[in-house]
Scaffold this motif. Structure first.
Motif, PDB file in Angstrom:
ATOM      1  N   VAL A 166       0.939  12.759  -8.915  1.00 52.09           N
ATOM      2  CA  VAL A 166      -0.123  13.767  -8.912  1.00 52.09           C
ATOM      3  C   VAL A 166       0.465  15.172  -8.795  1.00 52.09           C
ATOM      4  CG1 VAL A 166      -2.158  14.543  -7.651  1.00 52.09           C
ATOM      5  CG2 VAL A 166      -1.749  12.129  -7.931  1.00 52.09           C
ATOM      6  N   ILE A 167       1.675  15.269  -8.252  1.00 55.92           N
ATOM      7  CA  ILE A 167       2.296  16.584  -8.086  1.00 55.92           C
ATOM      8  C   ILE A 167       2.319  17.313  -9.420  1.00 55.92           C
ATOM      9  CG2 ILE A 167       4.465  17.754  -7.540  1.00 55.92           C
ATOM     10  CD1 ILE A 167       4.975  15.610  -5.469  1.00 55.92           C
ATOM     11  N   PRO A 168       1.686  18.494  -9.466  1.00 56.75           N
ATOM     12  CA  PRO A 168       1.536  19.179 -10.743  1.00 56.75           C
ATOM     13  C   PRO A 168       2.866  19.730 -11.253  1.00 56.75           C
ATOM     14  CG  PRO A 168       0.721  20.544  -8.953  1.00 56.75           C
ATOM     15  CD  PRO A 168       1.127  19.246  -8.351  1.00 56.75           C
ATOM     16  N   VAL A 228      14.091  15.588  -0.145  1.00 57.12           N
ATOM     17  CA  VAL A 228      12.708  15.412  -0.602  1.00 57.12           C
ATOM     18  C   VAL A 228      12.121  16.759  -0.984  1.00 57.12           C
ATOM     19  CG1 VAL A 228      10.385  14.767   0.118  1.00 57.12           C
ATOM     20  CG2 VAL A 228      12.309  13.330   0.736  1.00 57.12           C
ATOM     21  N   TYR A 229      12.381  17.767  -0.152  1.00 58.35           N
ATOM     22  CA  TYR A 229      11.823  19.076  -0.454  1.00 58.35           C
ATOM     23  C   TYR A 229      12.338  19.598  -1.793  1.00 58.35           C
ATOM     24  CZ  TYR A 229      10.492  23.862  -0.277  1.00 58.35           C
ATOM     25  OH  TYR A 229       9.965  25.067  -0.613  1.00 58.35           O
ATOM     26  N   ILE A 288      11.539  11.637  -5.090  1.00 58.61           N
ATOM     27  CA  ILE A 288      10.439  11.723  -4.113  1.00 58.61           C
ATOM     28  C   ILE A 288      10.010  10.313  -3.728  1.00 58.61           C
ATOM     29  CG2 ILE A 288       8.119  12.594  -3.655  1.00 58.61           C
ATOM     30  CD1 ILE A 288       8.489  14.578  -5.892  1.00 58.61           C
ATOM     31  N   THR A 295      10.805   8.901   0.115  1.00 59.01           N
ATOM     32  CA  THR A 295       9.670   8.716   1.022  1.00 59.01           C
ATOM     33  C   THR A 295       9.471   7.239   1.321  1.00 59.01           C
ATOM     34  OG1 THR A 295       8.515   9.503  -0.933  1.00 59.01           O
ATOM     35  CG2 THR A 295       7.976  10.560   1.109  1.00 59.01           C
ATOM     36  N   VAL A 347       0.784   4.308  -2.615  1.00 58.04           N
ATOM     37  CA  VAL A 347       0.481   5.686  -2.220  1.00 58.04           C
ATOM     38  C   VAL A 347       1.606   6.625  -2.656  1.00 58.04           C
ATOM     39  CG1 VAL A 347       0.213   7.217  -0.241  1.00 58.04           C
ATOM     40  CG2 VAL A 347      -0.990   5.042  -0.283  1.00 58.04           C
ATOM     41  N   VAL A 348       2.836   6.210  -2.391  1.00 64.75           N
ATOM     42  CA  VAL A 348       3.977   7.048  -2.738  1.00 64.75           C
ATOM     43  C   VAL A 348       4.031   7.273  -4.242  1.00 64.75           C
ATOM     44  CG1 VAL A 348       6.484   7.054  -2.878  1.00 64.75           C
ATOM     45  CG2 VAL A 348       5.374   6.472  -0.738  1.00 64.75           C
ATOM     46  N   ILE A 369      10.699  17.803  -4.583  1.00 61.97           N
ATOM     47  CA  ILE A 369       9.327  18.229  -4.868  1.00 61.97           C
ATOM     48  C   ILE A 369       9.339  19.502  -5.693  1.00 61.97           C
ATOM     49  CG2 ILE A 369       7.247  19.185  -3.810  1.00 61.97           C
ATOM     50  CD1 ILE A 369       7.643  17.173  -1.545  1.00 61.97           C
ATOM     51  N   ALA A 401       9.575   5.549   4.994  1.00 60.17           N
ATOM     52  CA  ALA A 401       8.414   4.827   5.514  1.00 60.17           C
ATOM     53  C   ALA A 401       8.778   3.389   5.867  1.00 60.17           C
ATOM     54  CB  ALA A 401       7.286   4.859   4.488  1.00 60.17           C
ATOM     55  N   GLY A 409       0.834  -1.203   0.000  1.00 58.62           N
ATOM     56  CA  GLY A 409       0.000   0.000   0.000  1.00 58.62           C
ATOM     57  C   GLY A 409       0.865   1.247   0.000  1.00 58.62           C
ATOM     58  N   LEU A 410       1.905   1.206   0.822  1.00 60.21           N
ATOM     59  CA  LEU A 410       2.842   2.330   0.909  1.00 60.21           C
ATOM     60  C   LEU A 410       3.414   2.666  -0.461  1.00 60.21           C
ATOM     61  CD1 LEU A 410       5.205   1.744   3.949  1.00 60.21           C
ATOM     62  CD2 LEU A 410       3.764   3.686   3.468  1.00 60.21           C
ATOM     63  N   LEU A 428       1.088   9.645  -5.304  1.00 61.19           N
ATOM     64  CA  LEU A 428       1.306  11.028  -4.876  1.00 61.19           C
ATOM     65  C   LEU A 428       2.390  11.692  -5.719  1.00 61.19           C
ATOM     66  CD1 LEU A 428       1.072  10.921  -0.986  1.00 61.19           C
ATOM     67  CD2 LEU A 428      -0.396  12.158  -2.571  1.00 61.19           C
TER      68      LEU A 428
END
Lengths: 318, 350
Positions: free
Chosen positions: B21-23, B306-307, B318, B322, B14-15, B310, B326, B10-11, B18
């Motif tokens: 999806v980052i525009p 990570v920042y 990313i 992440t 999700v990662v 992004i 996790a 699942g992790l 996400l």
């Protein structure tokens, strides 16, 4: 401290000479209130939060200047990052009073801290409110239905919990777009599992009680049983966790603004620090003011939360 | 324990989602605004970004199963290499902060409980309350202000940023032990450990750099460790208070044992059980706080990476970072769960 136990129903209260002072029946609300007021930390927390809520509600009236207005053309001879100028401490009468000084853009720091309280506290309440509603729904369904539904829902919660919350919030805000609404959403999402777990535990604890079986036998709907018979059991832990959670949310909003995923044009305590933190050694007052504001608000919620927990815990009450 | 496998899958999902999806346009974020369409088409094809998302996910899973985290779009370096360079900063910071929190927090909590309502108790609980309420970065900035500015020129002055002073270097294990011809995963592991400056300097006896690294780590460690310290002290205090009220403690006292023996040997042992859980639970908060501490103290660790990834639309980084964080977190929680059986015989028998 007087040693009476208001939890006895309709117990008369006796004075020193043994005379009956009152025979008011015990009321849930009054008992809860006296219980809370007896906790020193809850009272201190309430006082701190009272001040900040007052400031947030009347921010426009309290802020002496427009928080976005530069003092440059208005106050002659003013320096940027001017240190605090307070009348009581000898601020000359021909100067404006800036009790927290000015920032790099010649803006009044006090006004910015006052206006900033709205976003910080407002988003905190909204995020936790949303997390409680969604978390309670998930927890109630998982706990009441059980079986595979329970398993799937709680594994989903585990996935959310498996991320360090700030990291996940940063990624979510970046994915959705960095505005205040999405900040609120992100903080809300990362805290849903906590509330889901609390409600699930209460529901499982209450599910098999006789009064629940009785309601079912009387033909009450599942939703009715959940909302009216079972959920009241979960309210106390939810209130305690929610109070502490708003403190955490305030910290997270500040952190998100500090790392720069919240637009810096919004006046929040975190973004005030983010904009100015390179000036730490030359103008520490600009950072100290919003920093202490965050600390006190969070302290207020923590003290109130701890106090509520002690007040609601019957083992500690006597 | 097997339950962690669906959670891990699942992790990953999700990662992966996400990160996608980052525009923003990854090509123009990396190659610049003026990249032509032809160049961008080629770029997108090269990184497989033209494939449907489910196929991309399948390819990613296959890649992961081979231990390949991909190549950073921005740094054109394997993510594993970036992890080897940057994860140690975060791990060292986090572990030292946790160590600080436990070494100071547990005795403080025990002392507060034993001397209940004494000035020590009241004082430390007030400090603990303020400690949990102060944002990591505000405390970090305050510490910098005091130790790097106010105390400048005194022996107590501490550096406000970085991991080492300029010119100081911790020699890597490969250099010290002359292992230049080692390659592959072992080399990666050695490089990784070498970036943990404090253990490396300790093992190889590089005392000068060790002192310098410690002096640099002190302020971030205190800034990051204060919240867990406060939480640990509070839990230790209430846990010992609870145990001290139990019957077996009264029995021990009634037997005429010295107070020291009763508290240290009999009560403290049991009181520390809940503390272990709390210590494990702090890790999530510490990793979150590390992101902020790294920004405040100008350290290039996981949070910063990570920042930057992004803002630079570097999906691969990313995802990789992440995911690894996790995984570490899930893994540590598993260990905490297992350690119960070791510490509490009642759990073991079930």
């Amino acid at each position: 401290m007087t040693d009476h136990h208001p939890t006895h129903p309709a117990a008369p209260e006796y004075g020193d000479a043994g005379e009956i002072l009152s025979t008011r029946p015990a009321s849930l609300w009054r008992d809860t209130l006296t219980g809370i007021l007896r906790q020193r930390s809850a009272v201190v927390g309430l006082l701190i939060l009272g001040v900040f809520l007052f400031v947030a509600v009347f921010a426009d009236q309290i802020a002496p200047f427009d928080p976005r207005e530069s003092m440059l053309g208005i106050e002659p001879g003013i320096q940027k990052q001017a240190p605090p100028c307070i009348r009581l401490l000898g601020c000359p009468a021909d100067r404006f009073e800036h009790i927290f000084g000015l920032d790099t853009n010649f803006q009044d720091v006090f006004s910015r801290v006052v206006i900033g309280s709205r976003i910080s506290i407002g988003i905190g309440f909204a995020a936790v409110g949303m997390a409680i509603v969604i978390g309670a729904a998930i927890g109630a369904i998982a706990g009441y239905v059980g079986g595979r539904t329970d398993n799937i829902l709680m594994r989903l919660m585990d996935i959310v919990l498996a991320f360090p919350s700030l990291l996940l919030a940063i990624v979510i805000v970046s994915a959705l777009g960095s505005n205040l609404m999405n900040t609120m959403l992100a903080i809300s999402i990362v805290s849903i599992p906590v509330y889901a777990r609390i409600v699930r535990a209460s529901v499982i604890g209450a599910r098999e009680n006789d009064y629940v079986t009785a309601s079912r036998a009387l033909g009450e709907s599942t939703t009715g049983i959940l909302v009216r018979r079972i959920m009241p059991n979960a309210i106390t832990p939810l209130i305690v966790q929610g109070t502490l959670g708003i403190g955490t949310a305030v910290l997270e909003i500040a952190a998100l603004a500090f790392v720069g995923v919240v637009s810096l044009s919004e006046i929040t305590w975190g973004s005030m620090i983010a904009i100015e933190f390179q000036r730490l050694f030359t103008a520490p007052h600009i950072i100290l003011a919003p920093g202490l504001a965050i600390t006190f608000v969070v302290l207020g919620f923590n003290l109130l939360g701890d106090g509520l927990r002690d007040a609601f815990d019957p083992r500690l009450n006597r | 324990m097997l339950i962690t496998i669906p959670v891990l899958l699942g992790l990953i999902f999700v990662v992966f989602t996400l990160a996608r999806v980052i525009p923003g346009d990854p090509c123009r974020a990396v190659l610049g605004e003026r990249a032509t369409d032809a160049v961008c088409d080629d770029f997108i094809r090269r990184y497989g970004l033209d494939q449907p998302i489910p196929i991309q996910f399948g390819l990613y899973l296959g890649q992961l199963s081979r231990g390949d985290l991909g190549v950073s779009i921005k740094h054109s370096e394997p993510v594993t290499q970036l992890l080897i360079d940057r994860l140690p900063t975060t791990i060292e910071l986090t572990l030292m902060a946790l160590l600080f929190a436990v070494v100071v927090g547990v005795p403080l909590g025990l002392l507060s409980a034993y001397r209940r309502n004494s000035p020590i108790d009241v004082g430390s609980m007030i400090v603990a309350n303020i400690g949990v309420s102060m944002p990591v970065f505000v405390l970090g900035l305050l510490l910098q202000f005091v130790f790097a500015l106010l105390l400048k020129g005194t022996p107590f002055a501490l550096p406000p940023s970085g991991r080492l002073s300029s010119g100081v270097e911790v020699l890597s294990l490969v250099d010290v032990w002359h292992l230049e011809n080692v390659s592959g995963p072992l080399r990666g592991f050695l490089d990784f450990v070498s970036r943990l400056y404090i253990p490396t300097a300790l093992i190889t006896g590089q005392w000068g750099p060790l002192g310098d690294a410690l002096r640099h780590l002190l302020l971030p460690m205190v800034a990051l460790g204060t919240i867990p310290l406060a939480i640990i002290a509070r839990i230790t205090r209430s846990s010992l208070l609870e145990v001290l009220g139990l019957d077996y403690v009264r029995t021990a006292r009634a037997k005429g044992l010295r107070e020291r023996t009763v508290v240290l040997r009999h009560a403290t042992r049991n009181a520390l059980l809940p503390v272990v859980t709390i210590v494990g639970l702090q890790l999530g908060g510490l990793l979150s706080g590390a992101v902020l501490t790294e920004t405040t103290f100008n350290l290039t660790g996981v949070g910063r990476t990570v920042y930057e990834a992004i803002t630079g639309r570097d999906y691969v980084v990313i995802q990789g970072f992440t995911l690894i964080v996790a995984f570490i977190y899930v893994f540590v929680n598993l260990i905490v769960d297992l350690s119960y059986g070791f510490l509490d015989p009642r759990v073991r028998q079930r």
